[in-house]
Enzyme design. Sequence first.
Site, PDB file in Angstrom:
ATOM      1  CE  LYS A   1     -15.294  -3.823  -9.045  1.00 15.22           C
ATOM      2  NZ  LYS A   1     -15.602  -2.732  -8.120  1.00 15.22           N
TER       3      LYS A   1
HETATM    4  O1  G3P Z   1     -15.323   1.116  -8.908  1.00 16.77           O
HETATM    5  C1  G3P Z   1     -14.178   1.501  -8.186  1.00 16.77           C
HETATM    6  C2  G3P Z   1     -14.503   2.532  -7.186  1.00 16.77           C
HETATM    7  O2  G3P Z   1     -15.451   2.068  -6.265  1.00 16.77           O
HETATM    8  C3  G3P Z   1     -13.332   3.116  -6.494  1.00 16.77           C
HETATM    9  O3  G3P Z   1     -13.640   4.422  -6.314  1.00 16.77           O
HETATM   10  O4  G3P Z   1     -13.580   6.621  -5.270  1.00 16.77           O
HETATM   11  O5  G3P Z   1     -12.951   4.583  -3.950  1.00 16.77           O
HETATM   12  O6  G3P Z   1     -11.456   5.427  -5.746  1.00 16.77           O
HETATM   13  P1  G3P Z   1     -12.846   5.322  -5.252  1.00 16.77           P
END
Ligand code: G3P
Length: 215
Positions: free
Chosen positions: A83
């Site tokens: 990533k």
């Molecule tokens: O895969 C991306 C994710 O982990 C981000 O999620 O909820 O932190 O915006 P969030």
Amino acid sequence: MQFFLDTANIDQIKEAASWGILDGVTTNPSLLSKEEGKFEDIIKEICRVVPGPVSVECVSTKVAEIIAEARELSKLADNVVIKIPIFLDGLKATKVISEEGIQVNTTLVFSPNQALLAAKAGARYVSPFIGRLDDITHDGMELVEQILVILDTYGFNTKVIAASIRHPRHVIEAAMMGADIATIPFGVLDKLLKHPLTDLGMDKFLADWEKVKSR
Ligand code: G3P
């Protein structure tokens, strides 16, 4: 549609794998910070449990260092996907390591042009962050739609991961748009299965079956 689990928690990953519907996992430094133990050990164990792609994020910020870090991370297991956030050094590194055959998941994508650049650099996956756009009153789903149209128009071999998913409607909308993958937190995955009418219906069927059985 493929389902990835968005977590570094091995218990959640084992549970989702036992459902028979898990295709991969995405991690990031924030998710890893919630878990105990050495980072490499966590990733190796996840990669053992999950046969599909497991995204592991580079934290270097200079192109040469990102390339070196990506090469090291990719040695952790055959199914590691690297990533890399979308920024200039990350884009340059994506081009180099993609040509070496290392798969890249371009992350922190918030615009269609970022996704287009990542695809042109050879990224295998792009991850638009739906929930974080919704959080600032933008339309995360519109971004997914724009990226799907652009990548399809030019026939890129880059898969779209609907990321930063916060609730089951995000999964429905991403599926209806044809997103290749949804990466889902365990709490949301659990909600996909449940419906109160299913529970009520099962209770009624089982109660009625008792009457039939005892005749
Ligand atoms: O895969 C991306 C994710 O982990 C981000 O999620 O909820 O932190 O915006 P969030």
